[in-house]
Scaffold this motif. Structure first.
Motif, PDB file in Angstrom:
ATOM      1  N   LEU A  22       0.843  -1.203   0.000  1.00 39.26           N
ATOM      2  CA  LEU A  22       0.000   0.000   0.000  1.00 39.26           C
ATOM      3  C   LEU A  22       0.877   1.251   0.000  1.00 39.26           C
ATOM      4  N   GLY A  36       1.390  -2.772   4.064  1.00 39.61           N
ATOM      5  CA  GLY A  36       0.987  -3.683   2.991  1.00 39.61           C
ATOM      6  C   GLY A  36      -0.182  -4.559   3.392  1.00 39.61           C
ATOM      7  N   LEU A  37      -0.694  -5.227   2.381  1.00 40.27           N
ATOM      8  CA  LEU A  37      -1.883  -6.042   2.554  1.00 40.27           C
ATOM      9  C   LEU A  37      -1.610  -7.401   1.904  1.00 40.27           C
ATOM     10  N   CYS A 191      -3.323  -7.051   7.086  1.00 40.03           N
ATOM     11  CA  CYS A 191      -2.882  -5.698   6.756  1.00 40.03           C
ATOM     12  C   CYS A 191      -1.825  -5.350   7.807  1.00 40.03           C
ATOM     13  N   ILE A 214     -10.402  -2.401  -2.255  1.00 41.23           N
ATOM     14  CA  ILE A 214      -9.179  -2.020  -2.966  1.00 41.23           C
ATOM     15  C   ILE A 214      -9.009  -3.032  -4.096  1.00 41.23           C
ATOM     16  N   SER A 254       4.049   7.188   4.000  1.00 40.43           N
ATOM     17  CA  SER A 254       3.794   5.852   4.530  1.00 40.43           C
ATOM     18  C   SER A 254       3.535   5.909   6.042  1.00 40.43           C
ATOM     19  N   ALA A 274      -2.412   7.899  -1.374  1.00 42.51           N
ATOM     20  CA  ALA A 274      -2.004   7.035  -2.494  1.00 42.51           C
ATOM     21  C   ALA A 274      -1.681   7.890  -3.720  1.00 42.51           C
ATOM     22  N   SER A 309       2.173   0.066  -7.202  1.00 44.10           N
ATOM     23  CA  SER A 309       2.419  -0.690  -5.957  1.00 44.10           C
ATOM     24  C   SER A 309       3.606  -1.629  -6.179  1.00 44.10           C
ATOM     25  N   LEU A 318      -2.729  -0.271  -7.597  1.00 39.96           N
ATOM     26  CA  LEU A 318      -3.951  -0.449  -6.799  1.00 39.96           C
ATOM     27  C   LEU A 318      -4.907   0.716  -7.000  1.00 39.96           C
ATOM     28  N   ILE A 320      -8.399   2.514  -5.166  1.00 40.43           N
ATOM     29  CA  ILE A 320      -9.198   2.565  -3.930  1.00 40.43           C
ATOM     30  C   ILE A 320     -10.605   3.072  -4.259  1.00 40.43           C
TER      31      ILE A 320
END
Ligand code: MEV
Length: 372
Positions: A22, A36-37, A191, A214, A254, A274, A309, A318, A320
């Motif tokens: 992310l 991150g995810l 996540c 997402i 971040s 983002a 990403s 990504l 959203i």
């Protein structure tokens, strides 16, 4: 893990998730925080000890790992990773502790005498920036850790951490200087934030899953992660001010995004971060035409923001969507591959839904692959 009886094979299983970064890509390599995810996609490794331990096969010549179901190129990589595992396990034995040292040495010697077969299953797309190599390293490290624990007749105090450390070491073969975030997501899932405090691995914390959809999308990359990380490193070491500023700002964004996600921030807040990160990654020349097209298309479908990403140069991106736009997110994910195909390219996309919205029947398409 399943232990057979009598003469049946014994097998050890390890899993690794694919990932979507992310925030914090590239900056994480220099110690900035990342977020991150894990994807609902994974790689599973089954390490099968085919031959029961008898006097007969103890006297057989040493055999290496075989992976008959993988293409030749993957078999070579797997063989190299297998040798890495022996080397890392050997290094791990404490030289100042004679008994641990000897135990590990004996165990490795014993494992060398056996015949293992590796089976790999994966639905993580390869070479797309969605963490296929980290997932493979995590899965292999997980199977190895399970085997070591069983062989040593010991339960490791924190086997997930041991698996992460091993997966991180294996990932050097693919990425040169990995930060550890991809393998952390592959091993732990969820996540997660990653904070670097000077240790071999960052500290990771599980955060609430974003409460909005997402879309994780990906196109082929023009270069691999190792080369992209190396090119940013070269420019940074040459004192390129654009690179220095961009990495610091990516780190700042971040850090803010971690706080926002931890506090359950709305989609618009995360999307604004983002978009800002995306401009910086573009300034680092990590953009690609297809990714830009994909992000524009996402906007047309109602995305509130999006970004490159991972390592960039094509690969993952990504988009959203607002919490009430699950259908728009699904429509975008369904339309993207066909739209990109019309332009002679290829793409894949998957919606990561907030946990309470995950439809019970959601199943990822399955493909078989080895590590990339
Ligand atoms: C790759 O998924 C993410 C990078 O930041 C590399 C790393 O953190 O190891 C580009």
């Amino acid at each position: 893990m399943h232990q057979g009886v009598g003469v049946s094979a014994v097998e050890y299983t390890g899993n690794g998730f694919g990932k979507l970064l992310l925030f914090g890509e590239h900056a994480a390599v220099y110690g900035y925080p990342a977020l991150g995810l894990a994807l609902p996609l994974r790689t599973t490794v089954r390490l099968v000890d085919e031959v029961p331990r008898t006097e007969l096969n103890r006297s057989m010549s040493r055999s290496r790992l075989s992976a008959p179901h993988l293409p030749e190129k993957d078999r070579e990589i797997v063989q190299a990773l297998w040798e890495d595992l022996f080397r890392f396990a050997g290094d791990r034995s404490a030289p100042d502790n004679r008994s641990t040292h000897n135990d590990t040495g004996n165990l490795l010697e014993h494992l060398r005498e056996r015949q293992f077969t590796l089976h790999v299953w994966s639905n993580v797309p390869r070479s797309r920036g969605l963490g296929s190599s980290a997932a493979a390293c995590a899965a292999l490290a997980g199977a190895w850790t399970a085997m070591e624990a069983m062989e040593a007749n010991a339960k490791l105090p924190d086997s997930q951490h041991a698996t992460w450390l091993l997966a991180h070491k294996l990932e050097h073969r693919f990425h040169g200087t990995p930060s550890g975030i991809d393998t952390g997501l592959a091993v732990y899932g969820g996540c997660r934030s990653f904070l670097f405090n000077g240790g071999e691995l960052p500290e990771t914390q599980l955060l609430p899953h974003p409460a909005f959809p997402i879309v994780a999308a990906a196109v082929p990359r023009r270069s691999d992660t190792k080369a992209l990380v190396a090119s940013i490193r070269r420019r940074r070491e040459a004192g390129d001010p654009v690179v220095h500023q961009a990495l610091a700002q990516l780190g700042r964004i971040s850090e803010q995004a971690i706080r926002a996600v931890a506090a359950g921030a709305p989609a618009e807040t995360v999307a604004a971060a983002a978009n800002e990160a995306d401009s910086l990654l573009t300034a680092l020349e990590l953009d690609s035409e297809q990714v830009r097209y994909g992000l524009r298309l996402a906007r047309e479908y109602g995305a509130v923001g999006g970004k490159i990403s991972g390592a960039g140069g094509g690969g993952a991106f990504l988009a959203i969507f607002g919490p009430d736009r699950a259908e728009a997110a699904a429509a975008f994910a369904a339309a993207l591959p066909a739209q990109i195909e019309k332009q002679g390219g290829e793409a894949e996309a998957i919606v990561i839904s907030p946990p309470q919205l995950t439809p019970p029947s959601t199943k990822a398409e399955s493909t078989t692959s080895g590590p990339s």
